[in-house]
Design an enzyme around this catalytic site. Structure first.
Site, PDB file in Angstrom:
ATOM      1  N   ILE A  59       9.624  -3.072  -0.300  1.00 35.92           N
ATOM      2  CA  ILE A  59       9.539  -4.447  -0.114  1.00 35.92           C
ATOM      3  C   ILE A  59       8.595  -5.309  -1.159  1.00 35.92           C
ATOM      4  O   ILE A  59       8.553  -6.461  -1.009  1.00 35.92           O
ATOM      5  CB  ILE A  59       9.141  -4.756   1.433  1.00 35.92           C
ATOM      6  N   ALA A 117       0.405  -1.293  -6.898  1.00 35.50           N
ATOM      7  CA  ALA A 117       1.223  -0.273  -5.987  1.00 35.50           C
ATOM      8  C   ALA A 117       2.505  -0.851  -5.439  1.00 35.50           C
ATOM      9  O   ALA A 117       2.677  -1.928  -5.575  1.00 35.50           O
ATOM     10  CB  ALA A 117       0.264  -0.298  -4.565  1.00 35.50           C
ATOM     11  N   ILE A 174       5.167  -1.084  -2.655  1.00 32.91           N
ATOM     12  CA  ILE A 174       5.047  -1.126  -1.231  1.00 32.91           C
ATOM     13  C   ILE A 174       6.540  -0.843  -0.597  1.00 32.91           C
ATOM     14  O   ILE A 174       7.488  -1.381  -0.820  1.00 32.91           O
ATOM     15  CB  ILE A 174       4.547  -2.374  -0.755  1.00 32.91           C
ATOM     16  N   ASP A 218     -11.701  -8.047  -3.324  1.00 31.68           N
ATOM     17  CA  ASP A 218     -10.756  -8.642  -3.749  1.00 31.68           C
ATOM     18  C   ASP A 218      -9.971  -9.871  -2.557  1.00 31.68           C
ATOM     19  O   ASP A 218      -8.861  -9.949  -2.381  1.00 31.68           O
ATOM     20  CB  ASP A 218      -9.284  -7.790  -4.169  1.00 31.68           C
TER      21      ASP A 218
END
Lengths: 203, 327
Positions: free
Chosen positions: A2, A8, A10, A115
């Site tokens: 998605i 990363a 996901i 972050d």
């Protein structure tokens, strides 16, 4: 899949989000592994700590560090980045105040997000969820908390520039309500900004 | 465009003095760069002295290379900032003198944006995310709604400064960056501090740790690990900004962009995100006058006019202060 973030991939499987920190071809293997493992571990730990501190986050369901994968509950909502500029002034300020409150809760528990941007905060219903704690840490240091605020302020400046001032003001309102030592952190924020290469009084 | 305007650009933000001549069709007619030789880092006043002493010869060389006279110049542009005050003032005074003597328009330009625009001109990048890395600057920028927004930047020293200072401490000679790059080729990795704060970075702790490590480790290994650590930090924040700003091109700019390893790393990252990787030719990566001239033309053509009183130097001139009217 998605989503593909900066670090990363996901995936969504039923109600579970699987976040896999993928190997980066540009980094040397040792550094690549160290960063992915540390961040996977930190993310799982800090999300749990943040929840306990009363900040809305996903639930951690599983951590598989050899594969640098975290599984968590799916938060269905909208990234603040995608809606803040279109929101009414009232909603915009309410959201920033709420992000400030949650950040205040994190900081009073010595949790540094690392972050803090409008990409890593999600509006779901009337709650604001915090995600992406991989760059975070547990620290009492005023400096680390100050940098957290700076990162957020800059994400307003780069992506919501028309509203930077009012949004940051609302953020500070919420932050100061939740965190007693807020004055020290704001003072440090100013020092960090002055230290920067491009700081002008205008900002 | 009514006719082909010719702009003289004077660059003088740090140790380099540059005079470039560019036409409004985007042709670089001359690009002369003179260096103030560095012993123990840049001394602002000495560098300014160098610029003042070499200004006349540098301008004459540029005019000669372009086969024109001063009377053929239509606009004079200069680097207004960010940079070292004494150096900036030499460039500004020279530009003002030419503007007043020849009665031609003067334009003060932002040095960081000049790097981006010369890159766009020569690589044909349309709307890149730019990683600008040099001795004095480290920024990740992208254009949105009328300005170059800064997504990430250094919180303390610039990457080029970090590598140069390391090379000086180790007495590796000059130019530090090229020597460190060469030594790194036969080194292997050990861990050094890796400091990324969202999309910002910090190099001062890394520099201290590298100098300390060099007391025990092989110099090749320190050079390699310093480069790998610093560049991985740079690529990571660029990658994060790319995902955040949703751009399709990644461009490198600035003197440190000549480093082959950094180019390779950014190219690998860009490929993973299906973004195009672009790097301008070497002669415009370092500070130069042509980039100042080209931005001067872009600004002039978009209607920007500066009076002499608008030409005060700005040592901490921010990239996102400038309203971009030419895009």
């Amino acid at each position: 899949m998605i989503g593909k973030g900066a670090e990363a991939n996901i995936y969504l499987s039923g109600e579970r989000v699987i976040k896999n920190r993928i190997s980066k071809a540009y980094r040397v293997r040792e550094l690549d592994e160290a960063l992915r493992k540390t961040r996977t571990k930190r993310e799982a730990r800090l999300i749990s700590l943040a929840r306990r501190a009363g900040v809305a986050t996903p639930f951690i369901l599983d951590v598989n560090n050899p594969d640098t994968t975290v599984e968590m509950s799916f938060v269905e909502g909208l990234q603040i980045k995608k809606m803040l500029n279109k929101a009414s002034k009232k909603d915009r300020l309410r959201i920033c105040r709420e992000i400030g409150r949650s950040t205040g809760r994190l900081h009073s528990n010595n949790i540094i997000h690392g972050d803090l941007t409008t990409s890593n905060t999600i509006l779901a219903g009337d709650k604001i969820y915090f995600i992406d704690f991989g760059l975070g840490e547990v620290s009492e240091a005023v400096e680390d908390k100050g940098v957290d605020l700076l990162v957020f302020k800059k994400s307003l400046r780069s992506t919501h520039y028309k509203f930077e001032k009012e949004c940051f003001k609302a953020f500070v309102e919420g932050y100061s309500r939740e965190y007693k030592a807020y004055r020290d952190i704001l003072e440090r924020l100013r020092i960090i900004e002055l230290r920067g290469r491009y700081f002008t009084e205008r900002f | 465009m009514e006719r082909n305007l010719i702009c003289l650009g004077i660059e003088g933000t740090a140790e380099k003095l540059g005079a470039g001549i560019v036409s409004s069709s985007g042709k670089i007619l001359a690009n002369v760069v003179k260096y103030h030789s560095l012993v123990g880092g840049i001394h602002p006043r000495e560098a300014a002295q160098h610029h003042a002493e070499n200004m006349k010869a540098t301008l004459e060389q540029a005019l000669q290379n372009a086969s024109i006279g001063l009377g053929d110049i239509d606009i004079v542009a200069f680097s207004q900032g960010p940079g070292l005050g004494p150096c900036l003032r030499v460039a500004a005074v020279s530009a003002r003198t030419i503007s007043l003597a020849k009665k031609i328009p003067i334009i003060g330009v932002n040095h960081c944006i000049a790097h981006i625009e010369i890159g766009r001109l020569l690589t044909k990048a349309k709307d890149p995310l730019t990683l600008y890395v040099s001795g004095g600057n480290t920024q990740v920028t992208a254009y949105t709604e009328g300005r170059y927004r800064v997504f990430g930047e250094t919180l303390d020293i610039a990457i080029g400064n970090c590598i140069d200072q390391f090379a000086r401490e180790m007495k590796l000679g000059s130019p530090g960056g090229a020597i460190v790059e060469k030594l790194a080729r036969s080194g292997s990795y050990f861990e050094l501090p890796y400091v990324v704060k969202g999309m910002d970075l910090s190099f001062s702790g890394l520099l201290t740790a590298a100098i300390e490590a060099a007391k025990k480790q092989k110099i090749e290994d320190v050079c390699y690990s310093l480069q790998e650590t610093a560049f991985s930090m740079l690529v990571e924040v660029t990658e994060r900004a790319l995902a955040h700003a949703e751009k399709k091109e990644v461009m490198l700019a600035g003197g440190v962009a000549v480093n082959r390893r950094l180019q390779e790393m950014i190219a690998l990252m860009a490929r993973e995100h299906n973004a195009k990787f672009l790097v301008p030719p070497k002669n415009v990566l370092g500070d130069n006058g042509a980039m100042i001239a080209w931005l001067g033309i872009l600004m002039y053509d978009s209607g920007v006019r500066h009076k002499i009183e608008d030409t005060m130097v700005k040592q901490r001139f921010r990239t996102d202060e400038v309203e971009v009217k030419w895009r």
